[in-house]
Write a protein that holds these residues in place. Structure first.
Motif, mmCIF file in Angstrom:
data_model
loop_
_atom_site.group_PDB
_atom_site.id
_atom_site.type_symbol
_atom_site.label_atom_id
_atom_site.label_comp_id
_atom_site.label_asym_id
_atom_site.label_seq_id
_atom_site.Cartn_x
_atom_site.Cartn_y
_atom_site.Cartn_z
ATOM 1 N N ILE A 184 34.193 33.645 34.571
ATOM 2 C CA ILE A 184 35.348 34.138 35.220
ATOM 3 C C ILE A 184 35.398 33.890 36.593
ATOM 4 O O ILE A 184 34.322 34.877 37.263
ATOM 5 C CB ILE A 184 35.467 34.875 34.484
ATOM 6 C CG1 ILE A 184 36.078 34.990 32.771
ATOM 7 C CG2 ILE A 184 37.262 35.406 34.248
ATOM 8 C CD1 ILE A 184 35.679 35.925 31.677
ATOM 9 N N TYR A 185 36.580 33.709 37.163
ATOM 10 C CA TYR A 185 36.727 34.093 38.568
ATOM 11 C C TYR A 185 38.141 34.776 39.248
ATOM 12 O O TYR A 185 38.941 34.475 38.214
ATOM 13 C CB TYR A 185 37.250 33.015 39.216
ATOM 14 C CG TYR A 185 35.451 32.033 39.265
ATOM 15 C CD1 TYR A 185 34.852 32.238 40.464
ATOM 16 C CD2 TYR A 185 34.878 30.894 38.614
ATOM 17 C CE1 TYR A 185 33.513 31.443 40.596
ATOM 18 C CE2 TYR A 185 34.481 29.989 38.404
ATOM 19 C CZ TYR A 185 33.346 30.453 40.014
ATOM 20 O OH TYR A 185 31.863 29.323 39.823
ATOM 21 N N TYR A 186 37.494 36.453 39.697
ATOM 22 C CA TYR A 186 39.062 36.782 40.256
ATOM 23 C C TYR A 186 39.825 36.809 41.369
ATOM 24 O O TYR A 186 38.507 36.745 42.630
ATOM 25 C CB TYR A 186 38.899 38.537 39.264
ATOM 26 C CG TYR A 186 38.236 38.277 38.177
ATOM 27 C CD1 TYR A 186 39.267 38.457 36.939
ATOM 28 C CD2 TYR A 186 37.109 38.786 38.092
ATOM 29 C CE1 TYR A 186 39.271 38.900 36.391
ATOM 30 C CE2 TYR A 186 36.772 39.101 36.111
ATOM 31 C CZ TYR A 186 38.182 38.932 35.218
ATOM 32 O OH TYR A 186 37.811 38.828 34.334
ATOM 33 N N PRO A 187 40.856 37.216 41.335
ATOM 34 C CA PRO A 187 41.143 36.677 43.026
ATOM 35 C C PRO A 187 40.212 38.228 44.200
ATOM 36 O O PRO A 187 39.964 38.836 43.470
ATOM 37 C CB PRO A 187 42.979 36.731 43.062
ATOM 38 C CG PRO A 187 43.158 36.977 42.011
ATOM 39 C CD PRO A 187 42.145 37.037 40.748
ATOM 40 N N GLN A 188 40.123 37.291 45.051
ATOM 41 C CA GLN A 188 39.296 38.241 46.430
ATOM 42 C C GLN A 188 40.213 38.517 47.089
ATOM 43 O O GLN A 188 40.988 38.190 48.051
ATOM 44 C CB GLN A 188 37.497 37.490 46.655
ATOM 45 C CG GLN A 188 37.168 37.049 45.410
ATOM 46 C CD GLN A 188 35.979 35.858 46.193
ATOM 47 O OE1 GLN A 188 36.122 35.298 46.765
ATOM 48 N NE2 GLN A 188 35.066 35.972 44.792
ATOM 49 N N MET A 189 39.511 39.798 47.874
ATOM 50 C CA MET A 189 40.013 40.458 48.955
ATOM 51 C C MET A 189 39.117 41.192 50.088
ATOM 52 O O MET A 189 37.953 41.110 49.321
ATOM 53 C CB MET A 189 41.236 41.177 48.978
ATOM 54 C CG MET A 189 41.399 42.959 48.412
ATOM 55 S SD MET A 189 42.686 43.706 48.366
ATOM 56 C CE MET A 189 42.218 44.544 47.084
ATOM 57 N N SER A 190 39.148 40.964 51.278
ATOM 58 C CA SER A 190 37.781 41.395 52.023
ATOM 59 C C SER A 190 38.736 42.768 52.775
ATOM 60 O O SER A 190 39.578 42.827 53.381
ATOM 61 C CB SER A 190 38.019 40.496 53.258
ATOM 62 O OG SER A 190 37.502 39.224 53.031
ATOM 63 N N PRO A 191 37.596 43.784 52.956
ATOM 64 C CA PRO A 191 37.827 44.836 53.041
ATOM 65 C C PRO A 191 37.906 44.921 54.979
ATOM 66 O O PRO A 191 36.920 44.275 55.553
ATOM 67 C CB PRO A 191 37.047 46.258 52.475
ATOM 68 C CG PRO A 191 35.235 45.357 52.196
ATOM 69 C CD PRO A 191 36.157 43.549 51.641
#
Ligand code: NDP
Ligand code: MG
Length: 341
Positions: A184-191
């Motif tokens: 399963i892939y979840y949307p990512q964001m960069s800190p």
């Protein structure tokens, strides 16, 4: 038995809705939509849609203002039919929120259709998100920013990075699954940390060569793998302006769609007043300068756009209200104004 169970479930849901706050009700509803494709499909058929074209949001001009219109499901189906698209296309949309009455909001990219045809049909235009940001109010800006980030993530994660097979999104668009191995892939964001540095009486603002003329902001930088936020603040301040942080504290955070999808974590920091000589890292920044309270207060009063002075130079101006950098600067001004003279 199944009917009895459904009736009990409906009654329990009804009581749950009556008993809980609007906020809790909305969050529980959105959670259900992410978990249940059938429920999400129903919501798509009664919800409203923000439209995009190759990640450019659709805007309409009303008087001097720009709005991001919500298109009803029935209107969208009419448009899809007119442009010979299957109404199944609704299922390509992603869930981005809901109203207080639990009417779901979705975002859909119509990049496969002719841009000008939709613009003339709906009487508006697809505008670059960066430009749209300056023309919208805060609520629309943050919904469009979330929508663009999710649409972009789906567009760039169509294949499993382990098997190379196509991945499939759930109806709400909160994840993608590779059905050959179950990953399963979840949307990512960069800190990213954004830090407003002060030496006690002045604050440090910087600009990159790519910023519009005259605009300065707080220092920003992506977190490296393995770093704490405190370490990123210390490293970025040292790397970009050659100063050592004495103390720092967290202020607030914000989702930011540029360059992809970032979580901006806003902090204040102080440096030793005796060690405040700036050494700009020219690979990262064009300029960095200490500004007095008066200069910052004056800049906050200006419109957030380039303003050429008589001597040909540009006046200092600051990021607009909805940018977290603006909030940090406002907080600093407030702190300074409350300090004993
Ligand atoms: N909301 C707000 O108020 C503000 C937001 N910002 C945002 O903060 C962000 C970061 O600021 P910036 O000074 O550019 O950051 P940095 O100082 O970290 O420098 C950017 C460079 O970091 C490298 N990098 C490392 N990790 C990543 C990653 N996950 N994604 C992209 N680049 C990465 C890239 O280098 P390379 O290309 O060499 O690999 C990139 O050019 C920007 O997106 C900016 O829009 C900035 C100011 C105000
Ligand atoms: Mg930076």
């Amino acid at each position: 038995m199944a009917m009895l169970y459904q009736a009990v479930y409906r009654r329990a849901s009804f009581l749950w809705c009556r008993l809980h706050s609007t906020y809790v009700r909305k969050m529980r509803y959105l959670f259900e939509l992410k978990e249940d494709d059938g429920l999400c499909r129903q919501a798509q058929n009664s919800g409203t849609f923000y439209l995009f074209h190759n990640l450019f949001p659709f805007l309409q001009k009303v008087g001097s203002k720009h709005l991001a219109p919500q298109i009803s499901a029935s209107e969208l189906k009419r448009i899809l039919k007119k442009f010979k698209q299957n109404k199944q296309k609704l299922e390509d949309s992603v869930l981005i929120g809901c109203s207080d009455e639990c009417m779901a909001y979705f975002a859909l990219d119509l990049g496969s259709l002719e841009k000008m045809d939709i613009e003339s049909e709906l009487k508006g235009s697809f505008t670059e998100l960066w430009k749209a940001f300056f023309q919208l109010d805060g609520k629309d800006a943050s919904l469009l920013s979330l929508a663009q980030a999710l649409l972009r993530w789906h567009d760039t994660h169509k294949y499993c990075s382990k098997t190379g097979q196509p991945t499939q999104k759930n109806l709400a668009g909160s994840k993608r699954v590779c059905h050959t191995n179950g990953i399963i892939y979840y949307p990512q964001m960069s800190p990213v940390v954004i830090t407003l540095v002060s030496d006690g009486s002045r604050c440090l603002l910087a600009r990159q060569a790519s910023f519009p003329q005259g605009m300065y902001s707080a220092l920003a930088g992506f977190c490296d793998v393995g770093e704490t936020l405190e370490e990123t603040v210390r490293r970025e301040v040292a790397e970009e302006v050659g100063l050592e942080v004495k103390s720092m504290w967290y202020s607030a955070s914000q989702h930011w769609p540029f360059p992809n999808s970032s979580l901006m974590i806003a902090c204040h920091a102080t440096v030793w007043p005796q060690q405040n000589e700036i050494r700009v890292n020219k690979l990262e920044l064009e300029a960095a300068t200490w500004f007095s309270l008066e200069e910052v207060v004056e800049a906050l009063r200006r419109e957030p756009r380039p303003l050429k002075q008589e001597d040909g130079r540009f006046s200092l101006w600051l990021p607009p209200k909805w940018a977290i950098a603006h909030q940090l600067i406002q907080e600093w001004v407030k702190q300074q104004s409350n300090m004993p003279a």
